[in-house]
Design a protein around this motif. Structure first.
Motif, PDB file in Angstrom:
ATOM      1  N   MET A 146      11.788 -16.446  -0.137  1.00 39.25           N
ATOM      2  CA  MET A 146      11.037 -15.399  -0.789  1.00 39.25           C
ATOM      3  C   MET A 146       9.619 -15.337  -0.238  1.00 39.25           C
ATOM      4  N   ARG A 147       9.050 -16.511   0.081  1.00 44.81           N
ATOM      5  CA  ARG A 147       7.705 -16.530   0.668  1.00 44.81           C
ATOM      6  C   ARG A 147       7.684 -15.782   2.000  1.00 44.81           C
ATOM      7  N   GLU A 148       8.731 -15.978   2.781  1.00 41.76           N
ATOM      8  CA  GLU A 148       8.815 -15.288   4.075  1.00 41.76           C
ATOM      9  C   GLU A 148       8.939 -13.774   3.885  1.00 41.76           C
ATOM     10  N   VAL A 149       9.731 -13.364   2.916  1.00 44.12           N
ATOM     11  CA  VAL A 149       9.895 -11.935   2.625  1.00 44.12           C
ATOM     12  C   VAL A 149       8.553 -11.344   2.209  1.00 44.12           C
ATOM     13  N   HIS A 150       7.851 -12.025   1.333  1.00 46.51           N
ATOM     14  CA  HIS A 150       6.554 -11.544   0.869  1.00 46.51           C
ATOM     15  C   HIS A 150       5.548 -11.498   2.013  1.00 46.51           C
ATOM     16  N   ALA A 151       5.470 -12.568   2.771  1.00 50.51           N
ATOM     17  CA  ALA A 151       4.501 -12.633   3.867  1.00 50.51           C
ATOM     18  C   ALA A 151       4.733 -11.529   4.894  1.00 50.51           C
ATOM     19  N   GLU A 152       5.979 -11.229   5.166  1.00 51.51           N
ATOM     20  CA  GLU A 152       6.309 -10.257   6.205  1.00 51.51           C
ATOM     21  C   GLU A 152       6.217  -8.811   5.721  1.00 51.51           C
ATOM     22  N   HIS A 153       6.529  -8.551   4.467  1.00 46.26           N
ATOM     23  CA  HIS A 153       6.686  -7.167   4.031  1.00 46.26           C
ATOM     24  C   HIS A 153       5.683  -6.695   2.974  1.00 46.26           C
ATOM     25  N   ALA A 154       4.935  -7.573   2.362  1.00 47.74           N
ATOM     26  CA  ALA A 154       4.077  -7.178   1.239  1.00 47.74           C
ATOM     27  C   ALA A 154       2.999  -6.176   1.647  1.00 47.74           C
ATOM     28  N   GLU A 155       2.333  -6.420   2.747  1.00 51.47           N
ATOM     29  CA  GLU A 155       1.222  -5.533   3.142  1.00 51.47           C
ATOM     30  C   GLU A 155       1.686  -4.108   3.457  1.00 51.47           C
ATOM     31  N   PRO A 156       2.702  -3.907   4.300  1.00 51.50           N
ATOM     32  CA  PRO A 156       3.153  -2.526   4.536  1.00 51.50           C
ATOM     33  C   PRO A 156       3.728  -1.872   3.273  1.00 51.50           C
ATOM     34  N   LEU A 157       4.367  -2.673   2.458  1.00 53.06           N
ATOM     35  CA  LEU A 157       4.923  -2.154   1.214  1.00 53.06           C
ATOM     36  C   LEU A 157       3.802  -1.723   0.265  1.00 53.06           C
ATOM     37  N   TYR A 158       2.728  -2.504   0.213  1.00 54.44           N
ATOM     38  CA  TYR A 158       1.565  -2.155  -0.621  1.00 54.44           C
ATOM     39  C   TYR A 158       0.949  -0.835  -0.148  1.00 54.44           C
ATOM     40  N   ARG A 159       0.772  -0.669   1.154  1.00 51.80           N
ATOM     41  CA  ARG A 159       0.210   0.580   1.685  1.00 51.80           C
ATOM     42  C   ARG A 159       1.097   1.770   1.328  1.00 51.80           C
ATOM     43  N   PHE A 160       2.405   1.579   1.413  1.00 46.35           N
ATOM     44  CA  PHE A 160       3.363   2.625   1.039  1.00 46.35           C
ATOM     45  C   PHE A 160       3.212   2.971  -0.444  1.00 46.35           C
ATOM     46  N   LEU A 161       3.145   1.963  -1.286  1.00 47.25           N
ATOM     47  CA  LEU A 161       3.013   2.182  -2.722  1.00 47.25           C
ATOM     48  C   LEU A 161       1.654   2.768  -3.088  1.00 47.25           C
ATOM     49  N   LEU A 162       0.633   2.436  -2.324  1.00 46.85           N
ATOM     50  CA  LEU A 162      -0.694   3.012  -2.554  1.00 46.85           C
ATOM     51  C   LEU A 162      -0.665   4.521  -2.327  1.00 46.85           C
ATOM     52  N   ARG A 163       0.066   4.953  -1.318  1.00 44.39           N
ATOM     53  CA  ARG A 163       0.213   6.400  -1.083  1.00 44.39           C
ATOM     54  C   ARG A 163       1.012   7.045  -2.208  1.00 44.39           C
ATOM     55  N   LEU A 164       2.070   6.379  -2.653  1.00 42.53           N
ATOM     56  CA  LEU A 164       2.897   6.938  -3.732  1.00 42.53           C
ATOM     57  C   LEU A 164       2.145   7.000  -5.061  1.00 42.53           C
ATOM     58  N   SER A 165       1.176   6.122  -5.235  1.00 44.30           N
ATOM     59  CA  SER A 165       0.424   6.071  -6.499  1.00 44.30           C
ATOM     60  C   SER A 165      -0.906   6.817  -6.404  1.00 44.30           C
ATOM     61  N   TRP A 166      -1.036   7.670  -5.386  1.00 43.33           N
ATOM     62  CA  TRP A 166      -2.231   8.509  -5.203  1.00 43.33           C
ATOM     63  C   TRP A 166      -3.512   7.689  -5.126  1.00 43.33           C
ATOM     64  N   GLY A 167      -3.428   6.509  -4.508  1.00 41.98           N
ATOM     65  CA  GLY A 167      -4.610   5.678  -4.280  1.00 41.98           C
ATOM     66  C   GLY A 167      -5.002   4.791  -5.438  1.00 41.98           C
ATOM     67  N   GLU A 168      -4.212   4.755  -6.480  1.00 41.34           N
ATOM     68  CA  GLU A 168      -4.514   3.881  -7.627  1.00 41.34           C
ATOM     69  C   GLU A 168      -4.104   2.454  -7.273  1.00 41.34           C
ATOM     70  N   ARG A 169      -5.093   1.644  -6.929  1.00 40.70           N
ATOM     71  CA  ARG A 169      -4.823   0.285  -6.447  1.00 40.70           C
ATOM     72  C   ARG A 169      -4.087  -0.583  -7.477  1.00 40.70           C
ATOM     73  N   GLN A 170      -4.533  -0.516  -8.721  1.00 41.04           N
ATOM     74  CA  GLN A 170      -3.911  -1.347  -9.751  1.00 41.04           C
ATOM     75  C   GLN A 170      -2.447  -0.987  -9.925  1.00 41.04           C
ATOM     76  N   LEU A 171      -2.152   0.297  -9.934  1.00 39.66           N
ATOM     77  CA  LEU A 171      -0.768   0.743 -10.064  1.00 39.66           C
ATOM     78  C   LEU A 171       0.054   0.296  -8.861  1.00 39.66           C
ATOM     79  N   ALA A 172      -0.502   0.442  -7.657  1.00 39.54           N
ATOM     80  CA  ALA A 172       0.216   0.013  -6.451  1.00 39.54           C
ATOM     81  C   ALA A 172       0.503  -1.488  -6.488  1.00 39.54           C
ATOM     82  N   GLU A 173      -0.453  -2.272  -6.963  1.00 39.94           N
ATOM     83  CA  GLU A 173      -0.242  -3.714  -7.069  1.00 39.94           C
ATOM     84  C   GLU A 173       0.852  -4.034  -8.086  1.00 39.94           C
TER      85      GLU A 173
END
Length: 162
Positions: free
Chosen positions: A1-28
């Motif tokens: 799970m650590r490997e999955v998080h390390a490899e995919h969390a950042e691009p996934l966060y950027r994707f979710l940030l766009r979906l949440s209209w820039g709301e950082r807390q919601l994206a997190e």
């Protein structure tokens, strides 16, 4: 799970940030929920990194859609108003008269008293901010404010007993 998080969390966060209209807390929050789903289904995750990424993005998108639908279904939360701070009536005539009365009385004050009142009451500065702005000690601001208010009451025609 650590490997999955390390490899995919950042691009996934950027994707979710766009979906949440820039709301950082919601994206997190959405990222955390997505990673939680991945952890729950760790034994069923695909073997290749690209397939895992695709699976995570699909899950994240579904979670974001569900969150948006849930927000639309619930009424907007509003804070409770402090009812003691609400005006007693919708009539603003009294306020207009007070403002005009003070405006006419201000020129009758000394420039020093007027400057202190303007800094404290019109510009909303604290005594230490007003002191710094006017270049005088804080104690002088306090005493000038006291005497300026007394002079203002006298200029308006009110006494301290009113």
């Amino acid at each position: 799970m650590r490997e999955v998080h390390a490899e995919h969390a950042e691009p996934l966060y950027r994707f979710l940030l766009r979906l949440s209209w820039g709301e950082r807390q919601l994206a997190e929050d959405l990222l955390q929920e997505t990673m939680l789903q991945a952890w729950r289904h760790l034994d069923r995750l695909p073997d290749s990194s690209e397939s895992v990424r695709r699976w995570l993005f699909i899950v994240a998108r579904r979670i974001a859609i569900d969150a948006a639908r849930a927000r639309q279904a619930r009424p907007t939360e509003v804070g409770l108003n402090d009812l003691t701070r609400l005006p007693a009536s919708g009539d603003v005539t009294e306020d207009v008269v007070v403002v005009q009365t003070v405006r006419r009385a201000l020129p009758r004050l000394t420039p020093a008293h007027r400057a202190v009142l303007i800094e404290l009451y019109y510009r909303g500065r604290s005594t230490d901010e007003a002191a710094a702005r006017l270049g005088i000690p804080e104690g002088t601001v306090k005493s000038r404010a006291h005497y300026a208010l007394r002079a203002l009451r006298a200029a308006i025609g009110r006494t301290d007993a009113d």
